[in-house]
Design a protein around this motif. Sequence first.
Motif, PDB file in Angstrom:
ATOM      1  N   ASP A 123      60.273 -31.366  32.169  1.00  0.00           N
ATOM      2  CA  ASP A 123      58.919 -31.898  31.990  1.00  0.00           C
ATOM      3  C   ASP A 123      58.290 -31.360  30.712  1.00  0.00           C
ATOM      4  OD1 ASP A 123      59.064 -33.326  34.383  1.00  0.00           O
ATOM      5  OD2 ASP A 123      58.372 -31.603  35.547  1.00  0.00           O
ATOM      6  N   VAL A 124      58.534 -30.095  30.434  1.00  0.00           N
ATOM      7  CA  VAL A 124      57.998 -29.501  29.205  1.00  0.00           C
ATOM      8  C   VAL A 124      58.548 -30.249  27.992  1.00  0.00           C
ATOM      9  CG1 VAL A 124      57.864 -27.421  27.786  1.00  0.00           C
ATOM     10  CG2 VAL A 124      57.741 -27.246  30.286  1.00  0.00           C
ATOM     11  N   ALA A 125      59.842 -30.568  28.023  1.00  0.00           N
ATOM     12  CA  ALA A 125      60.441 -31.305  26.913  1.00  0.00           C
ATOM     13  C   ALA A 125      59.760 -32.654  26.719  1.00  0.00           C
ATOM     14  CB  ALA A 125      61.933 -31.497  27.168  1.00  0.00           C
ATOM     15  N   THR A 126      59.393 -33.313  27.817  1.00  0.00           N
ATOM     16  CA  THR A 126      58.704 -34.605  27.730  1.00  0.00           C
ATOM     17  C   THR A 126      57.331 -34.451  27.114  1.00  0.00           C
ATOM     18  OG1 THR A 126      59.873 -35.477  29.660  1.00  0.00           O
ATOM     19  CG2 THR A 126      57.796 -36.534  29.065  1.00  0.00           C
ATOM     20  N   TYR A 127      56.566 -33.480  27.607  1.00  0.00           N
ATOM     21  CA  TYR A 127      55.195 -33.306  27.120  1.00  0.00           C
ATOM     22  C   TYR A 127      55.161 -32.781  25.688  1.00  0.00           C
ATOM     23  CZ  TYR A 127      54.423 -33.619  32.150  1.00  0.00           C
ATOM     24  OH  TYR A 127      54.441 -34.014  33.451  1.00  0.00           O
ATOM     25  N   ARG A 128      56.192 -32.067  25.296  1.00  0.00           N
ATOM     26  CA  ARG A 128      56.254 -31.544  23.925  1.00  0.00           C
ATOM     27  C   ARG A 128      56.245 -32.684  22.920  1.00  0.00           C
ATOM     28  NH1 ARG A 128      58.045 -26.740  21.500  1.00  0.00           N
ATOM     29  NH2 ARG A 128      58.816 -25.885  23.488  1.00  0.00           N
ATOM     30  N   HIS A 129      56.861 -33.785  23.289  1.00  0.00           N
ATOM     31  CA  HIS A 129      57.020 -34.888  22.336  1.00  0.00           C
ATOM     32  C   HIS A 129      56.065 -36.044  22.598  1.00  0.00           C
ATOM     33  CE1 HIS A 129      60.516 -32.913  20.693  1.00  0.00           C
ATOM     34  NE2 HIS A 129      61.054 -32.798  21.880  1.00  0.00           N
ATOM     35  N   THR A 130      55.074 -35.824  23.479  1.00  0.00           N
ATOM     36  CA  THR A 130      54.058 -36.853  23.716  1.00  0.00           C
ATOM     37  C   THR A 130      53.055 -36.839  22.568  1.00  0.00           C
ATOM     38  OG1 THR A 130      54.270 -36.625  26.108  1.00  0.00           O
ATOM     39  CG2 THR A 130      52.258 -37.664  25.278  1.00  0.00           C
ATOM     40  N   PRO A 131      52.757 -38.002  21.989  1.00  0.00           N
ATOM     41  CA  PRO A 131      51.780 -38.034  20.883  1.00  0.00           C
ATOM     42  C   PRO A 131      50.428 -37.532  21.345  1.00  0.00           C
ATOM     43  CG  PRO A 131      52.974 -40.115  21.032  1.00  0.00           C
ATOM     44  CD  PRO A 131      53.321 -39.313  22.270  1.00  0.00           C
ATOM     45  N   ILE A 132      49.676 -36.922  20.435  1.00  0.00           N
ATOM     46  CA  ILE A 132      48.310 -36.473  20.726  1.00  0.00           C
ATOM     47  C   ILE A 132      47.393 -37.668  20.565  1.00  0.00           C
ATOM     48  CG2 ILE A 132      46.467 -34.902  20.042  1.00  0.00           C
ATOM     49  CD1 ILE A 132      48.586 -33.047  18.900  1.00  0.00           C
ATOM     50  N   PRO A 189      48.259 -22.872  19.587  1.00  0.00           N
ATOM     51  CA  PRO A 189      49.427 -23.536  20.173  1.00  0.00           C
ATOM     52  C   PRO A 189      50.651 -22.628  20.133  1.00  0.00           C
ATOM     53  CG  PRO A 189      49.033 -24.342  17.956  1.00  0.00           C
ATOM     54  CD  PRO A 189      47.897 -23.422  18.266  1.00  0.00           C
ATOM     55  N   TYR A 190      51.503 -22.783  21.134  1.00  0.00           N
ATOM     56  CA  TYR A 190      52.724 -21.977  21.206  1.00  0.00           C
ATOM     57  C   TYR A 190      53.979 -22.834  21.147  1.00  0.00           C
ATOM     58  CZ  TYR A 190      50.018 -17.820  22.305  1.00  0.00           C
ATOM     59  OH  TYR A 190      49.134 -16.760  22.230  1.00  0.00           O
ATOM     60  N   ALA A 191      53.846 -24.080  20.706  1.00  0.00           N
ATOM     61  CA  ALA A 191      55.005 -24.971  20.665  1.00  0.00           C
ATOM     62  C   ALA A 191      56.110 -24.428  19.766  1.00  0.00           C
ATOM     63  CB  ALA A 191      54.575 -26.357  20.192  1.00  0.00           C
ATOM     64  N   GLN A 192      55.722 -23.733  18.686  1.00  0.00           N
ATOM     65  CA  GLN A 192      56.724 -23.200  17.759  1.00  0.00           C
ATOM     66  C   GLN A 192      57.277 -21.849  18.198  1.00  0.00           C
ATOM     67  OE1 GLN A 192      57.812 -25.116  15.237  1.00  0.00           O
ATOM     68  NE2 GLN A 192      56.351 -26.649  16.001  1.00  0.00           N
ATOM     69  N   GLN A 193      56.517 -21.112  19.004  1.00  0.00           N
ATOM     70  CA  GLN A 193      56.944 -19.771  19.401  1.00  0.00           C
ATOM     71  C   GLN A 193      57.738 -19.746  20.708  1.00  0.00           C
ATOM     72  OE1 GLN A 193      53.830 -20.473  18.470  1.00  0.00           O
ATOM     73  NE2 GLN A 193      53.509 -19.296  16.591  1.00  0.00           N
ATOM     74  N   LEU A 194      57.485 -20.706  21.588  1.00  0.00           N
ATOM     75  CA  LEU A 194      58.104 -20.669  22.916  1.00  0.00           C
ATOM     76  C   LEU A 194      59.045 -21.839  23.122  1.00  0.00           C
ATOM     77  CD1 LEU A 194      55.005 -19.712  25.128  1.00  0.00           C
ATOM     78  CD2 LEU A 194      56.754 -18.187  24.190  1.00  0.00           C
ATOM     79  N   SER A 195      60.162 -21.564  23.763  1.00  0.00           N
ATOM     80  CA  SER A 195      61.110 -22.619  24.121  1.00  0.00           C
ATOM     81  C   SER A 195      60.596 -23.385  25.335  1.00  0.00           C
ATOM     82  CB  SER A 195      62.470 -22.005  24.452  1.00  0.00           C
ATOM     83  OG  SER A 195      62.377 -21.217  25.638  1.00  0.00           O
ATOM     84  N   ASP A 196      61.234 -24.514  25.635  1.00  0.00           N
ATOM     85  CA  ASP A 196      60.869 -25.268  26.834  1.00  0.00           C
ATOM     86  C   ASP A 196      61.009 -24.404  28.079  1.00  0.00           C
ATOM     87  OD1 ASP A 196      60.446 -27.439  25.208  1.00  0.00           O
ATOM     88  OD2 ASP A 196      62.313 -28.468  25.736  1.00  0.00           O
ATOM     89  N   ALA A 197      62.043 -23.582  28.119  1.00  0.00           N
ATOM     90  CA  ALA A 197      62.269 -22.716  29.284  1.00  0.00           C
ATOM     91  C   ALA A 197      61.159 -21.680  29.410  1.00  0.00           C
ATOM     92  CB  ALA A 197      63.632 -22.033  29.167  1.00  0.00           C
TER      93      ALA A 197
END
Length: 430
Positions: free
Chosen positions: A420-429, A388-396
């Motif tokens: 949209d990235v901001a929305t999907y980032r916080h969608t529960p798994i 996963p790259y959620a911690q390494q990459l910004s929404d942009a």
Amino acid sequence: MKPQRRLRMFIVLLVIALGGGWWLSQHHRAQPTSQEDPAIAAMLTEPGVIARGRYLVTAGDCASCHTARGSQAFAGGRMLPTPFGTISAPNLTPDRTTGIGNWHFNDFWRALHEGIGRQGELLYPAFSYTSFTKVTRDDAIAIFAYLRSLPAVRQANAASGLRFPYNMRSVLTIWRAMYFKPGVYQAQPSQSASWNRGAYLVEGLGHCNECHGQRDAWGGLESRAALSGGQIPEQDWYAPDLSTHANGGLHGWSKQDIVDVLKAGQSAKGAAVGPMADVIASSTQYLHDDDLQAIADYLLSLPARMPPAPVHASFDNQSLIDRGNAVYAKRCADCHGKNGEGVPGIYPPLDGNVSVVEPTGINATRAVLLGGFPPVTAGNPRPYSMPPYAQQLSDADVAAVVTYIRHAWSNRAPAVHERDVATYRHTPIN
């Protein structure tokens, strides 16, 4: 239509629904309690019938919905999210108090075939009776026999969390009239036995269109072409179009590609991630080879699709693509290749990948954020996974790299927005 007139019409329809639903439920409650047919009772204890039922239950992936995390298989309790609230999957073990221990086969058949519960209540279509209605009576007997052979687990069904008015089952009267047509699958004489078997599995027991079809605001499957792709409600994943012909989601896939991905979770065209990886891990990898071939035969017959409507950019795509190219070169190219070709059997290609070019961009975005984890299968026991790259990459940065791969090489899919990235980032798994 004026708001007041629209409100009056809604009230009239609601009254009709409540009245019709009450009558329907009373009609079914008025029926005498079913008694087990002696011939069916004998079949329910036959080892061969039970074994066939186990295979059919696996093909239908029943355990996935009817097993809560950390609980015993088929004991229910999993909360299924819908746009209208949550629904609790019931206990399918033969416990007499909380499960189906007191059910007779006709009770089970009515639920599977008609979407009506043992007490005459209308069942919510989170239980996919809209597809299961196509299951044959003999197969239903085998499924019931297997469920009755399971260890009884006393686990009460949790309360559902549907909002008003969706928590009123009588409202389902209108829904059923609009979207539900009961009927066992009828073989098409003009098609081969393999094609018909594939159609039966895909349309019925496998209930593939429940995810791979587009739903409207009321949760009903739209009447356009079946298996033409759709966003899975409340999960933020996109189940792609399954046509292999022009403009289809699997355009260019061979029969072997389809069989490979269903059997091993990976093919020359790509690897399964997200909800489909779960389906393969718990269901399709265990199907017989002739059934996998039959599914492929059926999917290969799906028609070509209409070309997508052109999408006009509302922001500077080129600067986004340039930024994404830099992120790709640093983070992705070592595994997926400079030209998105991947490494056969190890890293999936991105050029022409169905998860990359699906219409919404959800799948590629979530794979970048959460990582890509193909299923562990007998055919691929140690799959290579993407971190996963959620911690390494910004929404942009995520929006940029996903937009880049959706536009690079032969791909021509719409750009992904940072919001949209901001929305999907916080969608529960799920």
